[in-house]
Design a protein around this motif. Structure first.
Motif, PDB file in Angstrom:
ATOM      1  N   LEU A  42      -3.893  37.305   6.279  1.00  0.00           N
ATOM      2  CA  LEU A  42      -3.189  36.113   5.804  1.00  0.00           C
ATOM      3  C   LEU A  42      -4.182  34.977   5.576  1.00  0.00           C
ATOM      4  CD1 LEU A  42      -0.211  35.537   5.227  1.00  0.00           C
ATOM      5  CD2 LEU A  42      -0.023  34.573   7.517  1.00  0.00           C
ATOM      6  N   TRP A  43      -5.095  34.795   6.507  1.00  0.00           N
ATOM      7  CA  TRP A  43      -6.101  33.741   6.358  1.00  0.00           C
ATOM      8  C   TRP A  43      -7.153  34.113   5.322  1.00  0.00           C
ATOM      9  CZ3 TRP A  43      -5.711  28.893   7.756  1.00  0.00           C
ATOM     10  CH2 TRP A  43      -4.726  28.561   8.686  1.00  0.00           C
ATOM     11  N   ARG A  44      -7.461  35.395   5.213  1.00  0.00           N
ATOM     12  CA  ARG A  44      -8.431  35.815   4.191  1.00  0.00           C
ATOM     13  C   ARG A  44      -7.907  35.510   2.798  1.00  0.00           C
ATOM     14  NH1 ARG A  44      -8.436  40.004   1.058  1.00  0.00           N
ATOM     15  NH2 ARG A  44      -6.798  41.045   2.263  1.00  0.00           N
ATOM     16  N   VAL A  45      -6.647  35.842   2.542  1.00  0.00           N
ATOM     17  CA  VAL A  45      -6.060  35.576   1.226  1.00  0.00           C
ATOM     18  C   VAL A  45      -5.943  34.074   0.990  1.00  0.00           C
ATOM     19  CG1 VAL A  45      -3.971  35.809  -0.171  1.00  0.00           C
ATOM     20  CG2 VAL A  45      -4.852  37.775   1.108  1.00  0.00           C
ATOM     21  N   ALA A  46      -5.544  33.327   2.018  1.00  0.00           N
ATOM     22  CA  ALA A  46      -5.404  31.877   1.868  1.00  0.00           C
ATOM     23  C   ALA A  46      -6.745  31.221   1.565  1.00  0.00           C
ATOM     24  CB  ALA A  46      -4.800  31.281   3.139  1.00  0.00           C
ATOM     25  N   ALA A  47      -7.804  31.692   2.225  1.00  0.00           N
ATOM     26  CA  ALA A  47      -9.111  31.060   2.089  1.00  0.00           C
ATOM     27  C   ALA A  47      -9.890  31.536   0.871  1.00  0.00           C
ATOM     28  CB  ALA A  47      -9.942  31.323   3.349  1.00  0.00           C
ATOM     29  N   ARG A  48      -9.728  32.812   0.517  1.00  0.00           N
ATOM     30  CA  ARG A  48     -10.577  33.392  -0.529  1.00  0.00           C
ATOM     31  C   ARG A  48      -9.799  33.800  -1.776  1.00  0.00           C
ATOM     32  NH1 ARG A  48     -13.622  37.505   3.698  1.00  0.00           N
ATOM     33  NH2 ARG A  48     -14.521  35.885   5.061  1.00  0.00           N
ATOM     34  N   GLY A  49      -8.484  33.728  -1.708  1.00  0.00           N
ATOM     35  CA  GLY A  49      -7.674  34.130  -2.846  1.00  0.00           C
ATOM     36  C   GLY A  49      -7.278  35.590  -2.760  1.00  0.00           C
ATOM     37  N   GLY A  50      -6.293  35.951  -3.541  1.00  0.00           N
ATOM     38  CA  GLY A  50      -5.811  37.325  -3.563  1.00  0.00           C
ATOM     39  C   GLY A  50      -4.620  37.450  -4.478  1.00  0.00           C
ATOM     40  N   THR A  51      -4.222  38.658  -4.746  1.00  0.00           N
ATOM     41  CA  THR A  51      -3.078  38.899  -5.612  1.00  0.00           C
ATOM     42  C   THR A  51      -1.781  38.694  -4.836  1.00  0.00           C
ATOM     43  OG1 THR A  51      -2.964  41.248  -5.061  1.00  0.00           O
ATOM     44  CG2 THR A  51      -4.418  40.618  -6.880  1.00  0.00           C
ATOM     45  N   ARG A  52      -0.671  38.645  -5.573  1.00  0.00           N
ATOM     46  CA  ARG A  52       0.628  38.544  -4.907  1.00  0.00           C
ATOM     47  C   ARG A  52       0.858  39.734  -3.985  1.00  0.00           C
ATOM     48  NH1 ARG A  52       1.422  36.854 -10.116  1.00  0.00           N
ATOM     49  NH2 ARG A  52       2.327  34.792 -10.422  1.00  0.00           N
ATOM     50  N   MET A  53       0.434  40.907  -4.438  1.00  0.00           N
ATOM     51  CA  MET A  53       0.611  42.112  -3.632  1.00  0.00           C
ATOM     52  C   MET A  53      -0.182  42.007  -2.321  1.00  0.00           C
ATOM     53  SD  MET A  53       0.126  46.052  -4.908  1.00  0.00           S
ATOM     54  CE  MET A  53       1.047  45.630  -6.406  1.00  0.00           C
ATOM     55  N   GLU A  54      -1.408  41.511  -2.420  1.00  0.00           N
ATOM     56  CA  GLU A  54      -2.234  41.351  -1.221  1.00  0.00           C
ATOM     57  C   GLU A  54      -1.635  40.310  -0.275  1.00  0.00           C
ATOM     58  OE1 GLU A  54      -6.740  42.393  -2.780  1.00  0.00           O
ATOM     59  OE2 GLU A  54      -5.858  40.456  -3.305  1.00  0.00           O
ATOM     60  N   GLU A  55      -1.089  39.247  -0.859  1.00  0.00           N
ATOM     61  CA  GLU A  55      -0.476  38.210  -0.030  1.00  0.00           C
ATOM     62  C   GLU A  55       0.723  38.753   0.735  1.00  0.00           C
ATOM     63  OE1 GLU A  55       2.304  34.276  -0.460  1.00  0.00           O
ATOM     64  OE2 GLU A  55       0.817  34.625  -2.047  1.00  0.00           O
ATOM     65  N   TRP A  56       1.588  39.520   0.056  1.00  0.00           N
ATOM     66  CA  TRP A  56       2.771  40.045   0.735  1.00  0.00           C
ATOM     67  C   TRP A  56       2.404  41.092   1.778  1.00  0.00           C
ATOM     68  CZ3 TRP A  56       7.297  37.960   1.277  1.00  0.00           C
ATOM     69  CH2 TRP A  56       7.736  37.018   0.339  1.00  0.00           C
ATOM     70  N   ARG A  57       1.384  41.903   1.492  1.00  0.00           N
ATOM     71  CA  ARG A  57       0.920  42.854   2.508  1.00  0.00           C
ATOM     72  C   ARG A  57       0.430  42.105   3.747  1.00  0.00           C
ATOM     73  NH1 ARG A  57      -1.601  46.402  -1.590  1.00  0.00           N
ATOM     74  NH2 ARG A  57      -3.559  45.340  -1.162  1.00  0.00           N
ATOM     75  N   ALA A  58      -0.281  40.999   3.509  1.00  0.00           N
ATOM     76  CA  ALA A  58      -0.793  40.194   4.611  1.00  0.00           C
ATOM     77  C   ALA A  58       0.348  39.576   5.410  1.00  0.00           C
ATOM     78  CB  ALA A  58      -1.713  39.095   4.079  1.00  0.00           C
TER      79      ALA A  58
END
Length: 297
Positions: free
Chosen positions: A217-233
């Protein structure tokens, strides 16, 4: 973080500056909190000690409520002109704040938790509340965190700011260029708030926490990610099977609140259906594009 205010600039003929309206927003919410017996801490923006990050701007009001008092605030605020436009569930990947709007005062972010603090929202609020001070906003004394706690609140906000220039400036002032004494005070509050995971984004040590359920969750928030990665997180960070299933089920639903804000009007059933079928295709394209970029590195 509040949705960008569509009415950030005063309407034709208006003469009240935005920062004055925001001051009155804080005063309004504090008056309402006093009326219904709710504990509030005013954070960031107009409530910030100006010596922490000189010249830092703001466009809305932010308050952190005692978790047990959130419901009474949500019940009382609409009675005084505040309209709920974005609920906690769809406010962010951390589900930490709801956004309300007032015709005269603009936007309000009502936080039920502050992302990165722990070990529970209740303990985190009590820790901040125990050393609160006050600041006059809109003519009313408003409780705010202590000077050093405010620095940590801003740094935790910057930790999920990605490449945002404002977040980078906060980190520069409050950590990178800070002297050893100031850093020690920050680290003391990081410990008190059990904020080590989130703060590791600031120190560049996030990857040391890969085993933490909230790491992605923090990795995606800090570095970006796709919607799919965000929901997995979000699913991984959820505690317990029932919570994980609830988050997973929401991932396929259309965020009608956000769609309404983007369109600037209520959306039709046909638009919701179109968005429901369009989202998976966009998500797949986004994931393929991200994988392609990684392969070229």
């Amino acid at each position: 973080m509040a949705t960008q205010e569509a009415t950030g600039a005063p309407s034709a003929g208006a003469t009240v500056p935005l920062e004055v309206r925001i001051g009155f927003a804080h005063a309004s919410v504090q008056w309402i909190a006093d009326r219904c017996g709710a504990d509030l801490l005013h954070v960031k923006g107009a409530a910030l000690d100006p010596t922490l990050v000189p010249g830092r701007g703001y466009s809305d009001a932010d308050v952190l409520a005692r978790p047990a008092h959130v419901r009474r605030l949500l019940d009382e605020l609409p009675r005084h002109g505040w309209e709920l436009i974005n609920t906690f569930v769809y406010g962010s990947s951390f589900e930490h704040s709801a956004t309300l709007r007032h015709q005269d005062f603009g936007l309000l972010d009502l936080h039920r938790i502050y992302p990165g603090t722990g070990p529970t929202p209740e303990r985190a609020f009590d820790t901040l509340w125990s050393q609160r001070t006050t600041k006059v906003l809109g003519g009313i004394d408003c409780p705010v965190p202590s000077h050093d706690a405010q620095a940590v609140v801003l740094l935790l906000h910057a930790a999920r700011g990605g490449s945002d220039a404002k977040a980078a400036n906060d980190v520069e002032w409050l950590w990178t260029s800070a002297d050893d004494a100031a850093r020690d005070r920050v680290l003391d509050w990081v410990g008190r708030l059990d904020a080590g995971l989130a703060f590791s984004v600031i120190t560049g040590t996030l990857d040391e926490h890969r085993d933490d359920p909230a790491y992605d969750l923090w990795r995606v928030a800090a570095r970006g990610g796709t919607r799919m990665e965000e929901w997995r997180a979000r699913v991984r960070a959820a505690r317990g099977l029932r919570a994980k299933l609830t988050v997973a089920s929401r991932s396929v639903l259309v965020n009608v609140e956000h769609l309404t804000i983007v369109r600037g009007r209520p959306v039709s059933r046909a638009e919701i259906v179109a968005e429901f079928f369009g989202r998976p295709a966009r998500g797949l394209r986004e994931q393929v594009s991200r994988l392609a970029r990684r392969s070229r590195r």
